[in-house]
Structures are given as C-alpha cells and as structure tokens.
Design a protein around this motif. Structure first.
Motif, PDB file in Angstrom:
ATOM      1  N   LEU A  34     -39.583 -87.780  -5.017  1.00 12.34           N
ATOM      2  CA  LEU A  34     -38.208 -87.354  -4.741  1.00 12.34           C
ATOM      3  C   LEU A  34     -37.862 -87.563  -3.275  1.00 12.34           C
ATOM      4  O   LEU A  34     -36.792 -88.085  -2.938  1.00 12.34           O
ATOM      5  CB  LEU A  34     -38.038 -85.887  -5.125  1.00 12.34           C
ATOM      6  CG  LEU A  34     -36.666 -85.265  -4.837  1.00 12.34           C
ATOM      7  CD1 LEU A  34     -35.573 -85.996  -5.585  1.00 12.34           C
ATOM      8  CD2 LEU A  34     -36.660 -83.784  -5.187  1.00 12.34           C
ATOM      9  N   LEU A  35     -38.769 -87.175  -2.379  1.00  7.14           N
ATOM     10  CA  LEU A  35     -38.540 -87.309  -0.943  1.00  7.14           C
ATOM     11  C   LEU A  35     -38.288 -88.759  -0.555  1.00  7.14           C
ATOM     12  O   LEU A  35     -37.303 -89.084   0.125  1.00  7.14           O
ATOM     13  CB  LEU A  35     -39.742 -86.749  -0.181  1.00  7.14           C
ATOM     14  CG  LEU A  35     -39.795 -86.991   1.325  1.00  7.14           C
ATOM     15  CD1 LEU A  35     -38.680 -86.248   2.032  1.00  7.14           C
ATOM     16  CD2 LEU A  35     -41.152 -86.575   1.886  1.00  7.14           C
TER      17      LEU A  35
ATOM     18  N   ILE B 250     -29.866 -80.451  -0.303  1.00  5.53           N
ATOM     19  CA  ILE B 250     -31.270 -80.798  -0.062  1.00  5.53           C
ATOM     20  C   ILE B 250     -31.314 -82.199   0.523  1.00  5.53           C
ATOM     21  O   ILE B 250     -30.694 -83.122  -0.019  1.00  5.53           O
ATOM     22  CB  ILE B 250     -32.093 -80.742  -1.365  1.00  5.53           C
ATOM     23  CG1 ILE B 250     -32.027 -79.337  -1.977  1.00  5.53           C
ATOM     24  CG2 ILE B 250     -33.542 -81.133  -1.108  1.00  5.53           C
ATOM     25  CD1 ILE B 250     -32.635 -79.251  -3.354  1.00  5.53           C
ATOM     26  N   ARG B 251     -32.042 -82.361   1.618  1.00  3.49           N
ATOM     27  CA  ARG B 251     -32.124 -83.671   2.273  1.00  3.49           C
ATOM     28  C   ARG B 251     -33.501 -83.849   2.906  1.00  3.49           C
ATOM     29  O   ARG B 251     -34.182 -82.871   3.207  1.00  3.49           O
ATOM     30  CB  ARG B 251     -31.049 -83.796   3.353  1.00  3.49           C
ATOM     31  CG  ARG B 251     -31.144 -82.732   4.427  1.00  3.49           C
ATOM     32  CD  ARG B 251     -30.110 -82.923   5.520  1.00  3.49           C
ATOM     33  NE  ARG B 251     -30.131 -81.827   6.480  1.00  3.49           N
ATOM     34  CZ  ARG B 251     -30.996 -81.699   7.469  1.00  3.49           C
ATOM     35  NH1 ARG B 251     -31.947 -82.624   7.623  1.00  3.49           N
ATOM     36  NH2 ARG B 251     -30.948 -80.674   8.299  1.00  3.49           N
ATOM     37  N   PRO B 252     -33.908 -85.090   3.116  1.00  2.00           N
ATOM     38  CA  PRO B 252     -35.170 -85.333   3.824  1.00  2.00           C
ATOM     39  C   PRO B 252     -35.054 -84.888   5.275  1.00  2.00           C
ATOM     40  O   PRO B 252     -34.026 -85.099   5.918  1.00  2.00           O
ATOM     41  CB  PRO B 252     -35.346 -86.858   3.726  1.00  2.00           C
ATOM     42  CG  PRO B 252     -34.499 -87.269   2.568  1.00  2.00           C
ATOM     43  CD  PRO B 252     -33.333 -86.337   2.575  1.00  2.00           C
ATOM     44  N   HIS B 253     -36.114 -84.244   5.777  1.00  2.00           N
ATOM     45  CA  HIS B 253     -36.146 -83.842   7.182  1.00  2.00           C
ATOM     46  C   HIS B 253     -36.249 -85.083   8.057  1.00  2.00           C
ATOM     47  O   HIS B 253     -36.960 -86.035   7.720  1.00  2.00           O
ATOM     48  CB  HIS B 253     -37.349 -82.935   7.433  1.00  2.00           C
ATOM     49  CG  HIS B 253     -37.307 -82.212   8.735  1.00  2.00           C
ATOM     50  ND1 HIS B 253     -37.680 -82.801   9.921  1.00  2.00           N
ATOM     51  CD2 HIS B 253     -36.932 -80.943   9.052  1.00  2.00           C
ATOM     52  CE1 HIS B 253     -37.542 -81.929  10.909  1.00  2.00           C
ATOM     53  NE2 HIS B 253     -37.087 -80.789  10.402  1.00  2.00           N
TER      54      HIS B 253
ATOM     55  N   ALA C 161     -32.611 -94.086  -0.461  1.00  3.71           N
ATOM     56  CA  ALA C 161     -31.212 -94.205  -0.865  1.00  3.71           C
ATOM     57  C   ALA C 161     -30.260 -93.589   0.150  1.00  3.71           C
ATOM     58  O   ALA C 161     -29.043 -93.746   0.037  1.00  3.71           O
ATOM     59  CB  ALA C 161     -31.006 -93.536  -2.222  1.00  3.71           C
ATOM     60  N   GLU C 162     -30.829 -92.880   1.156  1.00  7.44           N
ATOM     61  CA  GLU C 162     -30.039 -92.195   2.178  1.00  7.44           C
ATOM     62  C   GLU C 162     -29.036 -91.235   1.524  1.00  7.44           C
ATOM     63  O   GLU C 162     -27.839 -91.239   1.838  1.00  7.44           O
ATOM     64  CB  GLU C 162     -29.324 -93.198   3.088  1.00  7.44           C
ATOM     65  CG  GLU C 162     -30.276 -94.083   3.868  1.00  7.44           C
ATOM     66  CD  GLU C 162     -29.558 -95.048   4.799  1.00  7.44           C
ATOM     67  OE1 GLU C 162     -28.329 -95.205   4.648  1.00  7.44           O
ATOM     68  OE2 GLU C 162     -30.224 -95.638   5.667  1.00  7.44           O
ATOM     69  N   LYS C 163     -29.562 -90.400   0.626  1.00 11.04           N
ATOM     70  CA  LYS C 163     -28.712 -89.472  -0.118  1.00 11.04           C
ATOM     71  C   LYS C 163     -29.135 -88.022   0.139  1.00 11.04           C
ATOM     72  O   LYS C 163     -30.291 -87.734   0.468  1.00 11.04           O
ATOM     73  CB  LYS C 163     -28.789 -89.747  -1.620  1.00 11.04           C
ATOM     74  CG  LYS C 163     -28.251 -91.110  -2.044  1.00 11.04           C
ATOM     75  CD  LYS C 163     -26.758 -91.240  -1.781  1.00 11.04           C
ATOM     76  CE  LYS C 163     -26.231 -92.583  -2.263  1.00 11.04           C
ATOM     77  NZ  LYS C 163     -24.786 -92.752  -1.973  1.00 11.04           N
ATOM     78  N   THR C 164     -28.171 -87.125  -0.037  1.00 15.03           N
ATOM     79  CA  THR C 164     -28.392 -85.683   0.002  1.00 15.03           C
ATOM     80  C   THR C 164     -28.072 -85.128  -1.377  1.00 15.03           C
ATOM     81  O   THR C 164     -27.087 -85.533  -1.996  1.00 15.03           O
ATOM     82  CB  THR C 164     -27.490 -85.011   1.057  1.00 15.03           C
ATOM     83  OG1 THR C 164     -27.901 -85.435   2.358  1.00 15.03           O
ATOM     84  CG2 THR C 164     -27.566 -83.491   0.976  1.00 15.03           C
ATOM     85  N   ALA C 165     -28.908 -84.218  -1.861  1.00 13.97           N
ATOM     86  CA  ALA C 165     -28.691 -83.635  -3.187  1.00 13.97           C
ATOM     87  C   ALA C 165     -27.882 -82.351  -3.068  1.00 13.97           C
ATOM     88  O   ALA C 165     -28.117 -81.535  -2.181  1.00 13.97           O
ATOM     89  CB  ALA C 165     -30.034 -83.343  -3.853  1.00 13.97           C
TER      90      ALA C 165
ATOM     91  N   MET D 178     -33.684 -77.605   2.681  1.00 15.68           N
ATOM     92  CA  MET D 178     -32.593 -77.094   1.849  1.00 15.68           C
ATOM     93  C   MET D 178     -31.708 -76.194   2.695  1.00 15.68           C
ATOM     94  O   MET D 178     -32.207 -75.351   3.441  1.00 15.68           O
ATOM     95  CB  MET D 178     -33.140 -76.300   0.659  1.00 15.68           C
ATOM     96  CG  MET D 178     -32.060 -75.810  -0.290  1.00 15.68           C
ATOM     97  SD  MET D 178     -32.725 -74.808  -1.658  1.00 15.68           S
ATOM     98  CE  MET D 178     -32.766 -73.176  -0.880  1.00 15.68           C
ATOM     99  N   GLU D 179     -30.406 -76.378   2.614  1.00 12.96           N
ATOM    100  CA  GLU D 179     -29.471 -75.538   3.349  1.00 12.96           C
ATOM    101  C   GLU D 179     -28.485 -74.904   2.379  1.00 12.96           C
ATOM    102  O   GLU D 179     -27.867 -75.607   1.571  1.00 12.96           O
ATOM    103  CB  GLU D 179     -28.722 -76.347   4.401  1.00 12.96           C
ATOM    104  CG  GLU D 179     -29.655 -76.972   5.427  1.00 12.96           C
ATOM    105  CD  GLU D 179     -28.929 -77.542   6.620  1.00 12.96           C
ATOM    106  OE1 GLU D 179     -28.220 -76.792   7.295  1.00 12.96           O
ATOM    107  OE2 GLU D 179     -29.090 -78.743   6.867  1.00 12.96           O
TER     108      GLU D 179
END
Length: 291
Positions: free
Chosen positions: A126-127, A152-155, A133-137, A163-164
């Motif tokens: 997933l990470l 949720i995004r990669p650090h 894909a440079e995406k945020t969930a 996760m924010e």
C-alpha cells in the motif's frame, strides 16, 4: 518509547492491512492550576444550580441542547448511544486523491500508522503503490466512539504511512463569511513592487529545518517558573510599542532588501571556516539574493 493508542486494519478493496496507531505529536503546553491567592489552596470546581444555589450531584446532571434562552431539549446517554457509529477496527478507504487538492485547512491531528506483526508486506504494498501514484487516501475510522474523516499519505522522510484526522466541509469557515476582505483592485500592485517583493522572499529563502523553530514563549514561562521557585524577584517588562504603519511600501521593501544584503556582506567578511555538507542551502540563499 511511544505506545500505540489504537489497533485495527486499513481496508481498501478486499485487502486488509493490520496496523497500530500512534499519535505523531505530543503537546508541550505549560498548564496551571487555579489557587486561592490568599491561602494558596487549590480551587475546587463545583456544579451549582444558579437558582437554588445548591450543588448538583453528578448523577443528576443531564445533557440539554439549547433551542432558545432557557428552553432546552433533554437528551439521555441511552438515546445518544443508539446513534453511536458501529464500533469497528477498520480504516475504510473511500477515495484516492492528489494531495495538492487538499487544502491544509482541513487537517486536524496527525498520527503514524505502523504495520502490525506479520503485516509488513501488505503495508509495504500500500505504501509503495500510493507513493508511486502520488496519491492520498480519504477514509473513515471510528476512534473513541466518534467517526473520523481521515487522510492517509506516505511520510515524506521515511517508509511510513501518516494519517491525519480532518474536519468536515461544513466545519470550515468560508472566506465569503469574513468581514473586511479587500477587493481585487485593492490587492493590485505594480510590477516593480512585485519584483522587489520576490527578491526579498528569495533572499530569505532556505531549506525547511523544523528544529530551528522553538516555542520561545513556553521556554520563557518555564524559566519564569524556575526563577520564582528559587525565590528570585521578577521585574515586570514594559509593554511593547505598537508597530508603526508603513507609509511607503517601496521604501519598506528597499530598506528590507538593504538590511538582508548588509547581513550577508557581514557574513562574507567573517573568516572562512572549512566547508561542510550543511552549507549548500545557505550558499544557495546568498546566490539567489545577489541575482
């Protein structure tokens, strides 16, 4: 060592990724208690009926939603419990979006998502897929009986998901609700003013180093507490003068640029020390200012 505050799984499609949740921040607020100034005793907060003047027992306190002044709708805990979201251990991804599309004003509190035992491969899938894909969930999760909208995004600095929690759209105050916003004519500037402002910005540009910014007020409060605890007398500081209005925008820009360039000339005049790997950003900053 940080401790996880929640465990569950990220769910996207039919894939589940077991994770543990950690708070990404630890607030350092200096907290004070209320004391009686004459006796030094700590004040107790009591729930008192304003009409009878009598203290109300905790078991007699109910929740009420105000309709009009002195008119409330009473809601019982049992009635609220029927509306609680279903308690799950799943972070359900609903959409993937470009991070640039999310205004930071929607972000609330950051957390780290760490893979649980045996979940590293699914977590890594997933990470890496999201990073590629440079995406945020955008997802939903129930924490402490409250459903949260989250991103949720990669650090950026590690092999980790962040996760924010987010506020909902109807919780954001729109710009159209603000008083005193200038119109486009009032915001217009000349090309020369814009050029000088950009030069000033570029001369102050550097790499972001979060460690260089300190909570100076908190540090001063702690120093004050320590000094008073040791019996030192504290002098009351005079009130800071109000900032003067800038009568001439161009004069202020020119003076600011001159001050920055003067500081850089002083730095260049100092004896040179051996270069280190940390000098790239400063050199870039100087080079930009001269251009």
């Amino acid at each position: 060592m940080a401790r996880s505050i929640w465990s569950g799984a990220i769910s996207f499609g039919l894939v589940n990724v077991p994770i543990k949740l950690y708070s990404a921040v630890s607030k350092k607020t200096v907290r004070f208690h209320q004391l009686n100034g004459e006796t030094g005793n700590r004040i107790q907060q009591k729930r008192v009926d304003p009409e009878t003047g009598e203290e109300v027992a905790y078991e007699n306190i109910v929740k009420g939603y105000e309709l009009t002044r002195d008119r409330y709708v009473l809601i019982t805990p049992e009635e609220l419990e029927t509306l609680d979201p279903e308690k799950t251990r799943s972070i359900d991804i609903e959409d993937f979006v470009d991070e640039s599309e999310i205004d930071p004003i929607f972000y609330d509190h950051p957390y780290y998502l760490v893979p649980d035992k045996g979940a590293a491969k699914a977590y890594g899938l997933l990470l890496n897929a999201m990073a590629d894909a440079e995406k945020t969930a955008i997802a939903r999760v129930v924490i402490r009986q409250k459903e949260q909208l989250v991103a949720i995004r990669p650090h950026r600095d590690g092999d980790l998901l962040v996760m924010e929690t987010m506020v909902f759209a109807d919780e954001v105050v729109g710009a159209d609700e603000l008083d005193g916003l200038p119109d486009s004519k009032e915001l217009s500037v000349s090309d020369r003013e814009l050029t000088m402002a950009r030069q000033l910005i570029e001369s102050l540009t550097d790499d972001f180093d979060p460690g260089k910014y300190k909570d100076e007020y908190r540090e001063k409060v702690l120093e004050l507490i320590e000094a008073k605890a040791e019996g030192q007398e504290i002098a009351v500081q005079p009130e800071a003068p109000a900032p003067a209005k800038v009568p001439d925008l161009m004069a202020a820009l020119e003076a600011s640029l001159a001050a920055v360039r003067g500081d850089e000339q002083e730095e260049e005049a100092k004896p040179k020390r051996k270069s280190s790997s940390g000098g790239g950003a400063r050199a870039k900053k100087k080079e930009t200012a001269k251009s």
